[in-house]
Write a protein that holds these residues in place. Sequence first.
Motif, PDB file in Angstrom:
ATOM      1  N   LEU A   1       0.821  -1.197   0.000  1.00 43.28           N
ATOM      2  CA  LEU A   1       0.000   0.000   0.000  1.00 43.28           C
ATOM      3  C   LEU A   1       0.865   1.262   0.000  1.00 43.28           C
ATOM      4  N   ASP A   2       1.965   1.214   0.758  1.00 46.28           N
ATOM      5  CA  ASP A   2       2.842   2.386   0.846  1.00 46.28           C
ATOM      6  C   ASP A   2       3.512   2.709  -0.483  1.00 46.28           C
ATOM      7  N   THR A   3       3.686   1.691  -1.328  1.00 47.97           N
ATOM      8  CA  THR A   3       4.355   1.914  -2.609  1.00 47.97           C
ATOM      9  C   THR A   3       3.371   1.961  -3.779  1.00 47.97           C
ATOM     10  N   GLN A   4       2.077   1.894  -3.494  1.00 54.61           N
ATOM     11  CA  GLN A   4       1.044   1.918  -4.522  1.00 54.61           C
ATOM     12  C   GLN A   4       0.769   3.374  -4.902  1.00 54.61           C
ATOM     13  N   GLU A   5       1.223   3.776  -6.088  1.00 55.27           N
ATOM     14  CA  GLU A   5       1.136   5.184  -6.459  1.00 55.27           C
ATOM     15  C   GLU A   5      -0.303   5.680  -6.526  1.00 55.27           C
ATOM     16  N   LEU A   6      -1.208   4.863  -7.045  1.00 57.16           N
ATOM     17  CA  LEU A   6      -2.599   5.286  -7.129  1.00 57.16           C
ATOM     18  C   LEU A   6      -3.125   5.631  -5.742  1.00 57.16           C
TER      19      LEU A   6
ATOM     20  N   ASP B   1      -3.148   6.489 -15.828  1.00 61.95           N
ATOM     21  CA  ASP B   1      -1.816   6.973 -15.479  1.00 61.95           C
ATOM     22  C   ASP B   1      -1.185   7.703 -16.661  1.00 61.95           C
ATOM     23  N   ARG B   2       0.091   8.012 -16.531  1.00 63.09           N
ATOM     24  CA  ARG B   2       0.784   8.821 -17.552  1.00 63.09           C
ATOM     25  C   ARG B   2       0.853   8.139 -18.912  1.00 63.09           C
ATOM     26  N   SER B   3       0.721   6.809 -18.923  1.00 59.21           N
ATOM     27  CA  SER B   3       0.741   6.081 -20.192  1.00 59.21           C
ATOM     28  C   SER B   3      -0.622   6.074 -20.871  1.00 59.21           C
TER      29      SER B   3
ATOM     30  N   LEU C   1      -7.680  13.153 -10.491  1.00 59.48           N
ATOM     31  CA  LEU C   1      -6.710  12.178  -9.997  1.00 59.48           C
ATOM     32  C   LEU C   1      -5.877  11.630 -11.150  1.00 59.48           C
ATOM     33  N   SER C   2      -6.508  11.391 -12.277  1.00 56.76           N
ATOM     34  CA  SER C   2      -5.779  10.900 -13.454  1.00 56.76           C
ATOM     35  C   SER C   2      -4.727  11.921 -13.894  1.00 56.76           C
TER      36      SER C   2
ATOM     37  N   PRO D   1      -2.654  12.020 -19.960  1.00 54.98           N
ATOM     38  CA  PRO D   1      -2.903  13.074 -20.949  1.00 54.98           C
ATOM     39  C   PRO D   1      -4.363  13.514 -20.928  1.00 54.98           C
ATOM     40  N   ARG D   2      -4.620  14.749 -21.248  1.00 53.12           N
ATOM     41  CA  ARG D   2      -5.995  15.226 -21.332  1.00 53.12           C
ATOM     42  C   ARG D   2      -6.747  14.449 -22.412  1.00 53.12           C
TER      43      ARG D   2
END
Length: 258
Positions: free
Chosen positions: A74-79, A204-206, A242-243, A249-250
């Motif tokens: 959980l601590d490393t889960q970026e979302l 995410d960013r992808s 959040l996204s 990307p928009r």
Amino acid sequence: MVQAVHRAVQILRELASTGPRLGVTELADRLGVAKPTVHALLRTLEREGLVVQDRDSSKYQLGPHLVQLGNAYLDTQELRTRSLTWADQLATRANEAVWVAVLTGDHVLVVHHAFRPEGAVQILEVGASIPWSTCALGKAVVAFAPTSERERLLAGDPAVLTGASITDPEELAGQLKEIPRTGYAIEDQESAIGDAGIASPVFDRSGEVVGAIGIVGPVERLLAESARQELAVAVRETARNLSRDLGAPRGTARMPGP
């Protein structure tokens, strides 16, 4: 694949899903593995704190070190990390509990839970695992999953948790096709009688879907005609923000709105 590791993981899953306590013989029968092999695996898992043996029954159950591993995830889960502030803001805006979840296999895993600001005593649901087809969070993610993954999930046997759980793959597929148009998914008492959910996907960013954020609460509050659209807009806008915080990307996945 290392067979011993695979069998050890199977033991942990059996204890998690059918426990809380199982004996060597029971586990051997479930796994189709010889008892001496299961016993050796259990002793190794016990030494590492991943299982513990009950003194009275001599049966095994999950151990405390799994909590440390879960918390580390959980601590490393970026979302989850990025969603903390957004989830709190949505809970305040909607005056409802907010869950953030990711897809794992054919279930969604709740990685964050913001309590409803006003209400009775609430139970923390972080770590809850819910069949994807019975909740708005799961539908929101699967609607934007790769085609092969979506088809695989639709081909599986739908989970039945209540009489309202959807068991018709065509009906589920129809709902999934609608979500990209509206930007949100709905659950109407499909996981628990009296409860509902409204959720939107997060990217995410992808540009790939990484999870979902949504509100959960009594069906009479969430899906009432006077409140449903306003709540859906709040969820959709929060998911979009959040996204963007995650670098999406928009216009990712043709989400509605500006």
